[in-house]
Write a protein that holds these residues in place. Structure first.
Motif, PDB file in Angstrom:
ATOM      1  N   ILE A  71      63.133 -38.243   8.402  1.00 25.55           N
ATOM      2  CA  ILE A  71      63.093 -36.939   7.729  1.00 25.55           C
ATOM      3  C   ILE A  71      64.348 -36.147   8.039  1.00 25.55           C
ATOM      4  N   LEU A  72      64.772 -36.116   9.303  1.00 27.87           N
ATOM      5  CA  LEU A  72      65.966 -35.352   9.655  1.00 27.87           C
ATOM      6  C   LEU A  72      67.223 -35.935   9.016  1.00 27.87           C
ATOM      7  N   GLU A  73      67.299 -37.251   8.921  1.00 26.61           N
ATOM      8  CA  GLU A  73      68.447 -37.857   8.246  1.00 26.61           C
ATOM      9  C   GLU A  73      68.441 -37.487   6.757  1.00 26.61           C
ATOM     10  N   TRP A  74      67.266 -37.451   6.144  1.00 26.58           N
ATOM     11  CA  TRP A  74      67.166 -37.055   4.742  1.00 26.58           C
ATOM     12  C   TRP A  74      67.582 -35.604   4.561  1.00 26.58           C
ATOM     13  N   ILE A  75      67.130 -34.739   5.449  1.00 27.21           N
ATOM     14  CA  ILE A  75      67.515 -33.322   5.382  1.00 27.21           C
ATOM     15  C   ILE A  75      69.028 -33.184   5.484  1.00 27.21           C
ATOM     16  N   GLU A  76      69.634 -33.924   6.397  1.00 28.11           N
ATOM     17  CA  GLU A  76      71.086 -33.848   6.581  1.00 28.11           C
ATOM     18  C   GLU A  76      71.821 -34.329   5.329  1.00 28.11           C
ATOM     19  N   PRO A 161      75.070 -26.278  17.229  1.00 26.08           N
ATOM     20  CA  PRO A 161      73.838 -27.081  17.286  1.00 26.08           C
ATOM     21  C   PRO A 161      73.954 -28.321  16.413  1.00 26.08           C
ATOM     22  N   THR A 162      73.425 -29.412  16.915  1.00 19.84           N
ATOM     23  CA  THR A 162      73.427 -30.673  16.184  1.00 19.84           C
ATOM     24  C   THR A 162      72.009 -31.231  16.144  1.00 19.84           C
ATOM     25  N   MET A 163      71.894 -32.404  15.558  1.00 19.86           N
ATOM     26  CA  MET A 163      70.617 -33.086  15.517  1.00 19.86           C
ATOM     27  C   MET A 163      70.062 -33.325  16.921  1.00 19.86           C
TER      28      MET A 163
END
Length: 215
Positions: A71-76, A161-163
């Motif tokens: 999900i976080l990769e998709w958001i990015e 801030p990063t992942m």
């Protein structure tokens, strides 16, 4: 475009990660809560959405995404700015490694279903469960502390801030909830405190969610 719906639970650290990322990107979303302690994540209606029976799941129309790293990769990819991954391939790999250290090596060993299994299948006492949690968070944090010492700035990696921070802040919340001594991890604590000053992280905190205190 239909609005995003985040299926989660106030104290789920995996859902917490997704809230942080969406907030950092400034993306609007609705939330649907599934009380993990009551087993609502295994209801037929939810399993029809998310067959793994876990939170979070992120829904947009007929599309449902599961597993917070995906999900976080998709958001990015969907909303590249502000970037949660640094520019170079090497730096991206380092940030992803920090995130994976939490997502793969720490969190799975102290999430609710594992702890419940220790209690029921192996009759682990409260002290034994707490020792288990402290051990595995401590193992991961020991490695992460060294990585932040090498690559960190104001935040876990560099000065934005990063992942990595999306993963570290929820795991710090868990560590504090289980009363882990954080004094051996000053860089992790400092990175968490820096992130915690940002409105995106404040709005994602479990205590301010609509279902806070449930279960």
């Amino acid at each position: 475009m239909s609005k995003l719906v985040l299926h989660g639970y106030w104290r789920s650290s995996a859902a917490y990660r997704v809230r942080i990322a969406l907030n950092l990107k400034g993306v609007a979303y609705d939330q649907v809560s599934h009380d993990l302690r009551a087993g609502e994540q295994r209801s037929p209606d939810y399993l029809a959405i998310a067959p793994h029976g876990l939170v979070p799941a992120l829904q947009q129309g007929n599309t449902v995404l599961i597993e917070s790293p995906a999900i976080l990769e998709w958001i990015e990819a969907k909303w590249p700015l502000p970037a949660l991954l640094p520019g170079s391939a090497e730096d991206m790999a380092i940030v992803r490694a920090m995130a994976a250290l939490i997502a793969c090596d720490v969190h799975p060993l102290n999430n609710l279903r594992v702890l419940n299994d220790l209690r029921t299948r192996f009759q682990a006492s409260k002290d034994q469960v707490q020792h288990w949690v402290h051990h595995w968070i401590g193992e991961g944090f020991t490695a992460l502390e060294k990585m932040i010492a090498q690559h960190g700035g104001a935040f876990a990696f560099g000065d934005a801030p990063t992942m990595a921070d999306c993963y570290i802040v929820p795991q710090l919340y868990n560590a504090q909830r289980f009363k882990l001594d954080l004094s051996p991890f000053p860089r992790i604590v400092a990175a968490g405190e820096a992130a915690g000053q940002l409105s995106a992280f404040k709005a994602a905190h479990p205590d301010v969610q609509a279902d806070a205190g449930q279960g």
